[in-house]
Scaffold this motif. Structure first.
Motif, PDB file in Angstrom:
ATOM      1  N   UNK A 180     -47.746  42.586  32.877  1.00  0.00           N
ATOM      2  CA  UNK A 180     -47.042  43.453  33.968  1.00  0.00           C
ATOM      3  C   UNK A 180     -45.873  44.167  33.178  1.00  0.00           C
ATOM      4  N   UNK A 181     -45.873  45.418  33.374  1.00  0.00           N
ATOM      5  CA  UNK A 181     -44.950  46.435  33.009  1.00  0.00           C
ATOM      6  C   UNK A 181     -43.435  46.079  33.753  1.00  0.00           C
ATOM      7  N   UNK A 182     -42.092  46.367  33.174  1.00  0.00           N
ATOM      8  CA  UNK A 182     -40.951  46.116  33.761  1.00  0.00           C
ATOM      9  C   UNK A 182     -40.355  47.385  34.029  1.00  0.00           C
ATOM     10  N   UNK A 183     -39.790  47.504  35.262  1.00  0.00           N
ATOM     11  CA  UNK A 183     -38.734  48.633  35.245  1.00  0.00           C
ATOM     12  C   UNK A 183     -37.525  47.817  35.603  1.00  0.00           C
ATOM     13  N   UNK A 184     -36.393  48.318  34.801  1.00  0.00           N
ATOM     14  CA  UNK A 184     -35.180  47.365  34.856  1.00  0.00           C
ATOM     15  C   UNK A 184     -34.079  48.211  34.459  1.00  0.00           C
TER      16      UNK A 184
ATOM     17  N   UNK B 211     -30.709  54.439  42.508  1.00  0.00           N
ATOM     18  CA  UNK B 211     -31.770  55.547  42.735  1.00  0.00           C
ATOM     19  C   UNK B 211     -32.658  55.572  41.842  1.00  0.00           C
ATOM     20  N   UNK B 212     -31.944  55.522  40.390  1.00  0.00           N
ATOM     21  CA  UNK B 212     -32.861  55.866  39.138  1.00  0.00           C
ATOM     22  C   UNK B 212     -33.954  54.822  38.993  1.00  0.00           C
ATOM     23  N   UNK B 213     -33.774  53.795  39.629  1.00  0.00           N
ATOM     24  CA  UNK B 213     -34.691  52.291  39.662  1.00  0.00           C
ATOM     25  C   UNK B 213     -35.661  52.591  40.791  1.00  0.00           C
ATOM     26  N   UNK B 214     -35.600  53.278  41.744  1.00  0.00           N
ATOM     27  CA  UNK B 214     -36.294  53.827  42.967  1.00  0.00           C
ATOM     28  C   UNK B 214     -37.220  54.906  42.267  1.00  0.00           C
ATOM     29  N   UNK B 215     -36.361  56.044  41.430  1.00  0.00           N
ATOM     30  CA  UNK B 215     -37.324  57.140  41.119  1.00  0.00           C
ATOM     31  C   UNK B 215     -38.445  56.607  39.954  1.00  0.00           C
ATOM     32  N   UNK B 216     -37.971  55.561  39.323  1.00  0.00           N
ATOM     33  CA  UNK B 216     -39.180  55.332  38.270  1.00  0.00           C
ATOM     34  C   UNK B 216     -40.099  54.291  39.095  1.00  0.00           C
ATOM     35  N   UNK B 217     -39.917  53.858  39.960  1.00  0.00           N
ATOM     36  CA  UNK B 217     -40.888  52.862  40.800  1.00  0.00           C
ATOM     37  C   UNK B 217     -41.952  54.182  41.516  1.00  0.00           C
ATOM     38  N   UNK B 218     -41.291  54.961  42.107  1.00  0.00           N
ATOM     39  CA  UNK B 218     -42.054  56.078  42.625  1.00  0.00           C
ATOM     40  C   UNK B 218     -42.811  56.708  41.802  1.00  0.00           C
ATOM     41  N   UNK B 219     -42.439  57.187  40.609  1.00  0.00           N
ATOM     42  CA  UNK B 219     -43.018  58.095  39.684  1.00  0.00           C
ATOM     43  C   UNK B 219     -44.226  57.155  39.320  1.00  0.00           C
ATOM     44  N   UNK B 220     -43.917  55.928  38.858  1.00  0.00           N
ATOM     45  CA  UNK B 220     -45.437  55.234  38.273  1.00  0.00           C
ATOM     46  C   UNK B 220     -46.118  54.823  39.725  1.00  0.00           C
ATOM     47  N   UNK B 221     -45.895  54.662  40.835  1.00  0.00           N
ATOM     48  CA  UNK B 221     -46.705  54.616  41.904  1.00  0.00           C
ATOM     49  C   UNK B 221     -47.669  55.763  41.957  1.00  0.00           C
ATOM     50  N   UNK B 222     -47.065  56.908  41.442  1.00  0.00           N
ATOM     51  CA  UNK B 222     -47.926  58.372  41.603  1.00  0.00           C
ATOM     52  C   UNK B 222     -48.756  58.412  40.324  1.00  0.00           C
TER      53      UNK B 222
END
Length: 417
Positions: free
Chosen positions: A334-338, A363-374
Motif C-alpha cells: 500500500x503506497x503512502x501519502x504523508x 491542500x497538498x495532501x488532498x492534491x496528491x490523493x486526487x492526482x493518484x485517484x486519476x
C-alpha cells in the motif's frame, strides 16, 4: 550523512550465530514491578521481542529494569513466572551503573536506548570490559515537535526546549563514546551515524514474510479499482493522538468530498481524539465516507485488511518518529501519502513508494490523493515499489541484521584483547 536510494547503507549479511559467549544485556525503560509471589509484570510484546534475542544469541541474555511501582501503559501487560522467561531479569540502578559501573558490564554487550540517566555508560564499559551499543529513534527536531504538540506554545515549552538542547549535546557525546550505534529509521542515521565508528540503519516492524502482500493481491485491488467496482479506499491506522496529526483527517475528508472524489476513509486505532473525530464526522455528515474501526488485531485484522482492501494510506504525522506503521503499510503493498516529517521524507527517498507533502498543508495532501485517484497506473506502480522495498526489510531480516551487528562488535572486542 544524506541518504540516496542507490546509496543505502549495506547491512551485514545475515549468517548463523557465531558470536563468542558474551552476555547480551538489554536495558529497558519499562518499570521493574514484581508481585509478592515473584511474578514479573511485563508486556507480552516485549517478552516476545526478547525471546527473539534469546533464540539468536549465543550466550546469556539479561534484561535490566529500573525499580518502579507504576505499571507502564501497555495494554498487553501480564504477570510472568520467572520460569516462563528464557532470559534473566535484573533490577538495575541506571544512574549508579552509568556512574560507577559494576559486574553487569564485565564481558557484556549492552543494547541501550539513549537516556539521560545513562550518560557516562560508554566510558564505564570501556573501563570495565563491556561494549555499549546505543539505539536511537528520535532526532532533536522530532523531540521538539513532540514537545510542541503536547505542551503548546508558552513558558513550559521554552523550558522543555532548553532542556532538550542541552540533553542533545550530552547524547552526542555518549554516541561518540559508544562502540556501536543502531538507528531505527533514516532521521537518526543521518543525524548521528558520522559520530560513531560502527553505525547500522534498520527499520523496526512486525511483519514476517507470511504477512506480506503478494503481487496477486495487489493486482486484484487495482483490477477492482480500474473497473470502478470499488471507490478509492484510504486508511489511517495508529494512535488517535495530536502528535500523529489525526485532527487533520476529517478536514481532509471534507476537502476530498468537496472535490467530488469517490472515496472512503477507514480510521483504525484508539486514543484521546476518538470522541472528537466521532463528533466531527457527525457534524459534517461524513458517515458515508469516514469510518472509525477501533483497535484492530495486527495479525488477524489489520494486515489482511491492508493487503486486500486498501489502496492508499494517509499519514498526517506532524513529527518524525520512526513509526512501525511505515514499513508495515509498505509490506502490504500500500503506497503512502504523508507529510514531510523526517521519518517519511527519508524513507520515501529510499523506496519511492508514495508521495511527500508539505508539512501540515492539507491542500497538498488532498492534491496528491486526487492526482493518484486519476492516475491508477501511477498508483499501482507505487504499490509495487512499496512491496519490492518492504520484502527486503521484513522483521526477520532486520532483526538478523541487528544481531549480526552485535556479533561483529563482540568479535572485534575479542581481537583487541
Amino acid at each position: 550523512m544524506p541518504l540516496q536510494r542507490r546509496a543505502m547503507p549495506e547491512a551485514p549479511t545475515p549468517r548463523a550465530s557465531t558470536a563468542p559467549a558474551w552476555r547480551l544485556v538489554v536495558l529497558s525503560s519499562l518499570p521493574a514491578i514484581r508481585s509478592i509471589e515473584g511474578h514479573w509484570l511485563l508486556p507480552a510484546k516485549f517478552v516476545t521481542g526478547m525471546k527473539q534475542y534469546v533464540e539468536r544469541w549465543n550466550g546469556p541474555v539479561v534484561v535490566g529494569l529500573q525499580a518502579g511501582h507504576e505499571p507502564s501503559g501497555d495494554l498487553d501487560n501480564r504477570h510472568w513466572l520467572p520460569i516462563e522467561l528464557p532470559f534473566e531479569v535484573q533490577i538495575v540502578d541506571f544512574r549508579e551503573l552509568a556512574g560507577n559501573g559494576g559486574p553487569l558490564l564485565q564481558r557484556s554487550i549492552l543494547l541501550v536506548t539513549l537516556n539521560h540517566v545513562l550518560y557516562g555508560l560508554g566510558q564505564r564499559c570501556r573501563e570495565q570490559g563491556g561494549i555499549l551499543v546505543a539505539n536511537t529513534e528520535l532526532t532533536l527536531t522530532t523531540q521538539l515537535q513532540i514537545a510542541r504538540s503536547v505542551r503548546g506554545w508558552g513558558p513550559s515549552l521554552l523550558k522543555t526546549g532548553l532542556w532538550l538542547l542541552l540533553n542533545h549535546r550530552r547524547a552526542l557525546a555518549e554516541i561518540r563514546s559508544a562502540h556501536g550505534l543502531q538507528c531505527n529509521g533514516t532521521p537518526t542515521f543521518e543525524a548521528f551515524a558520522r559520530h560513531n565508528p560502527a553505525p547500522l540503519l534498520y527499520f523496526d516492524n512486525r511483519v514476517t514474510s507470511v504477512l506480506c502482500a503478494t503481487p496477486e493481491e495487489i493486482e486484484a485491488r487495482f483490477e477492482a479499482l480500474s473497473s470502478r467496482r470499488q471507490r478509492l479506499r484510504l486508511m489511517y491506522s495508529g494512535r488517535l493522538h495530536p502528535i500523529k496529526g489525526v485532527h487533520h483527517l476529517v478536514p481532509l475528508a471534507r476537502r476530498l468530498r468537496d472535490r467530488n472524489i469517490d472515496f472512503e476513509l477507514r480510521i483504525a486505532g484508539d486514543g484521546p481524539l476518538r470522541a472528537a473525530l466521532e463528533a466531527q464526522i457527525a457534524q459534517h455528515g461524513l458517515h458515508e465516507q469516514v469510518r472509525l474501526l477501533g483497535t484492530l488485531d495486527f495479525h488477524d485484522q489489520l494486515m489482511p485488511m491492508l493487503r486486500r482492501e486498501i489502496d492508499l494510506f494517509v499519514c498526517p504525522h506532524l513529527q518524525g518518529d520512526p513509526s512501525c506503521t511505515y514499513l508495515e503499510t509498505l509490506c502490504a503493498g500500500v503506497p503512502i501519502v504523508g507529510y514531510a516529517n523526517e521519518a517519511w521524507r527519508g524513507l520515501q527517498r529510499l523506496c519511492s513508494a508514495g508521495r511527500v507533502c508539505a508539512l501540515g498543508r492539507l491542500e497538498t495532501l488532498a492534491d496528491e490523493i486526487e492526482a493518484l485517484s486519476n492516475d491508477l497506473s501511477a498508483l499501482k506502480a507505487l504499490a509495487m515499489s512499496a512491496r519490492e522495498f518492504a520484502v527486503q526489510h521484513l522483521f526477520e531480516l532486520e532483526f538478523e541484521r541487528r544481531i549480526v551487528h552485535l556479533q561483529r562488535l563482540c568479535e572485534a572486542a575479542e581481537l583487541r584483547t
